[in-house]
Design a protein around this motif. Structure first.
Motif, mmCIF file in Angstrom:
data_model
loop_
_atom_site.group_PDB
_atom_site.id
_atom_site.type_symbol
_atom_site.label_atom_id
_atom_site.label_comp_id
_atom_site.label_asym_id
_atom_site.label_seq_id
_atom_site.Cartn_x
_atom_site.Cartn_y
_atom_site.Cartn_z
ATOM 1 N N ALA A 196 0.852 -1.182 0.000
ATOM 2 C CA ALA A 196 0.000 0.000 0.000
ATOM 3 C C ALA A 196 0.890 1.234 0.000
ATOM 4 C CB ALA A 196 -0.940 -0.023 1.219
ATOM 5 N N GLY A 197 0.285 2.386 0.319
ATOM 6 C CA GLY A 197 1.015 3.644 0.302
ATOM 7 C C GLY A 197 0.621 4.470 -0.900
ATOM 8 N N SER A 198 0.895 5.767 -0.824
ATOM 9 C CA SER A 198 0.438 6.676 -1.875
ATOM 10 C C SER A 198 1.464 7.770 -2.135
ATOM 11 C CB SER A 198 -0.892 7.315 -1.468
ATOM 12 O OG SER A 198 -1.257 8.358 -2.343
ATOM 13 N N PRO A 199 1.846 7.970 -3.401
ATOM 14 C CA PRO A 199 2.742 9.076 -3.717
ATOM 15 C C PRO A 199 2.053 10.433 -3.633
ATOM 16 C CG PRO A 199 2.031 8.003 -5.728
ATOM 17 C CD PRO A 199 1.500 7.181 -4.591
ATOM 18 N N ALA A 200 0.722 10.422 -3.439
ATOM 19 C CA ALA A 200 -0.044 11.668 -3.363
ATOM 20 C C ALA A 200 -0.130 12.218 -1.948
ATOM 21 C CB ALA A 200 -1.455 11.449 -3.916
ATOM 22 N N SER A 201 0.602 11.648 -1.002
ATOM 23 C CA SER A 201 0.536 12.123 0.375
ATOM 24 C C SER A 201 1.052 13.553 0.491
ATOM 25 C CB SER A 201 1.366 11.227 1.295
ATOM 26 O OG SER A 201 1.418 11.775 2.612
ATOM 27 N N PRO A 202 0.369 14.400 1.271
ATOM 28 C CA PRO A 202 0.879 15.764 1.486
ATOM 29 C C PRO A 202 2.190 15.796 2.253
ATOM 30 C CG PRO A 202 -0.999 15.302 2.932
ATOM 31 C CD PRO A 202 -0.908 14.163 1.961
ATOM 32 N N TRP A 203 2.567 14.699 2.912
ATOM 33 C CA TRP A 203 3.857 14.647 3.601
ATOM 34 C C TRP A 203 5.018 14.581 2.613
ATOM 35 C CZ3 TRP A 203 4.070 11.451 8.748
ATOM 36 C CH2 TRP A 203 3.092 11.926 9.624
ATOM 37 N N PRO B 84 -1.186 18.363 6.491
ATOM 38 C CA PRO B 84 -2.284 17.641 7.129
ATOM 39 C C PRO B 84 -1.805 16.354 7.791
ATOM 40 C CG PRO B 84 -2.930 18.385 4.943
ATOM 41 C CD PRO B 84 -1.465 18.663 5.070
ATOM 42 N N GLY B 85 -2.296 16.085 8.980
ATOM 43 C CA GLY B 85 -1.970 14.860 9.696
ATOM 44 C C GLY B 85 -0.730 14.930 10.563
#
Length: 445
Positions: A110-117, A372-373
């Motif tokens: 899983a995981g996402s390259p679109a994370s704001p981090w 965010p987060g």
């Protein structure tokens, strides 16, 4: 004010967005969609765009189902088939800037390259071009299937690195100064590719945050796929898994994964990874400087100060065996390299999560404490000075400077930089931070 911004690249005309001093080109496909006959095949390079490509929003993600109900890193899923895409964040008027190529984590499932981090705005501020890459996950990316190429997720990353070499100059990046970096599974992918004979020339520096030697033994992977196939009522083959959607596979993986830490990942025995990652690190990548480290507590949860000290001294926690042990063993394998290996240890204990937990170093290295987060993971007042220091160290490394502290060799008393240890300076050069897990490395050598 946000305005459109257009780049003429070998890949075609790409239209992104400019906000102040930062330009963003999001979700650019670097390969054909891995669907139909291409689903379990090696990635196919994307043809040149015949029309201007709209890169104003994040592209589809290989993650359809998050790894769990809640994750430390915000990891949005974006629907669509064009999951082999990347995003470029670059300074306005950039010219031959160093490039950071970022590989997200998520257990290879899983995981996402679109994370704001992972937003590269602070790197752009400091003259670095950031590229975040999506790659195939889980069964589609890493299941060893007899009639399909192995390590498809790593092959995706190799093709993305080729795209960077061919196109990044159009965005103001220098293809001769590419640093490959990642965290967790992404950090493991960095070490895997650094150990591979297939990657020569694609990147010049490497950074692994909480990575490890995460190859999965073929017999263990096949046994897992048998259980997965039984649950899905299909044979554990390319044809069988093709009868189920990516979403169905990912839900089933999530349901079966509860008691297993690493079920799918890089496999040994093909042209990408002909030998184990540790053996490959001793044979390849000797001209690539490497910065790697881990958090102090990763997945071992909150403990009191005395309990934490005792547990760390034993060197037998999951944190130690899965993550921290990879630091001295990697340094030992690369002992004869001309380029050098440097270690860090992130020690700042999050009041929200307890201890120096997995992923909590990312907002500091990216200098995005307002993302965010972050407050939920780090508490309401994470020290901005620590982010300034850590981010500056990473920027300097990407620019081509060697770290200010001494190189590591995988021996007891190795030098390392500790970040955020309570009672010490925010960034302090020390020795022996990895000694509890280095003992086994020294004995093996």
């Amino acid at each position: 004010m946000t305005t459109t911004d257009t780049v003429q690249a070998p890949a075609g005309t790409i239209v992104g967005r400019r906000l102040g001093p930062v330009r963003r080109f999001l979700g650019i496909p670097y390969a054909e969609p891995p669907v139909g006959v291409r689903r379990f095949a090696a990635p196919v390079p994307r043809g040149r765009f015949s029309e201007p490509y709209d890169a104003s929003r994040h592209g589809a993600t290989a993650q359809v189902v998050p790894l769990s109900e809640t994750t430390t890193v915000p990891e949005p899923s974006v629907p669509g088939d064009d999951v082999l895409n990347l995003s470029v964040v670059t300074p306005v008027d950039a010219e031959r800037c160093p490039v950071l190529v970022w590989v997200h984590g998520g257990g290879f499932l899983a995981g996402s390259p679109a994370s704001p981090w992972y937003d590269g705005r602070s790197f752009a501020r400091d003259g670095v071009v950031t590229v975040t890459v999506g790659y195939r996950l889980g069964v589609d990316g890493f299941a060893p299937l007899d009639d399909a190429p192995a390590n498809r997720g790593l092959r995706d990353l190799l093709l993305a690195l080729d795209w960077v070499q061919e196109n990044i100059a159009a965005f103001g990046g220098d293809p001769g100064r590419v640093t490959l970096a990642g965290q967790s599974a992404g950090g493991g992918a960095v070490l895997a590719l650094l150990s591979s004979p297939a990657t020569r020339g694609r990147f010049r520096r490497a950074v692994s945050l909480s990575g490890g030697h995460f190859e999965v033994a073929a017999d263990a992977a096949h046994a897992y796929l048998e259980r997965l196939g039984d649950r899905l009522a299909v044979p554990p083959t390319r044809e069988g898994f093709a009868r189920r959607t990516v979403e169905q596979l990912q839900w089933c993986v999530r349901e079966l994964r509860a008691a297993e830490a690493l079920v799918l990942g890089p496999g040994v025995g093909d042209d990408v990874l002909p030998v184990t990652i540790l053996a490959g690190l001793g044979a390849h990548g000797h001209d690539v400087p490497l910065l790697l480290g881990a958090t102090g507590d990763e997945f071992d949860g909150p403990l009191g100060a005395a309990e934490r000290a005792a547990a760390r001294a034993a060197g037998t926690r999951t944190t130690d065996t899965l993550f921290r042990a990879a630091c001295p063993s990697t340094a030992a394998a690369r002992r004869t390299t001309t380029a050098g290996t440097w270690l860090y240890s992130f020690e700042w204990p999050s009041p929200a999560l307890g201890g120096a937990a997995h992923c909590t170093d990312i907002p500091y290295f990216f200098d995005v404490l307002d993302a965010p987060g972050v407050a939920q993971a780090l508490g309401p007042n994470p020290p901005a000075e620590l982010a300034t220091l850590m981010h500056a160290d990473l920027v300097d490394f990407v620019r081509g400077q060697d770290p200010s502290w001494a190189k590591a060799t995988g021996t007891l008393g190795d030098p390392a930089r500790e970040y955020g240890r309570p009672g010490a300076a925010l960034a302090a050069d020390t020795t022996g931070a990895f000694d509890p897990v280095a003992r086994a490395v020294v004995e093996a050598c």
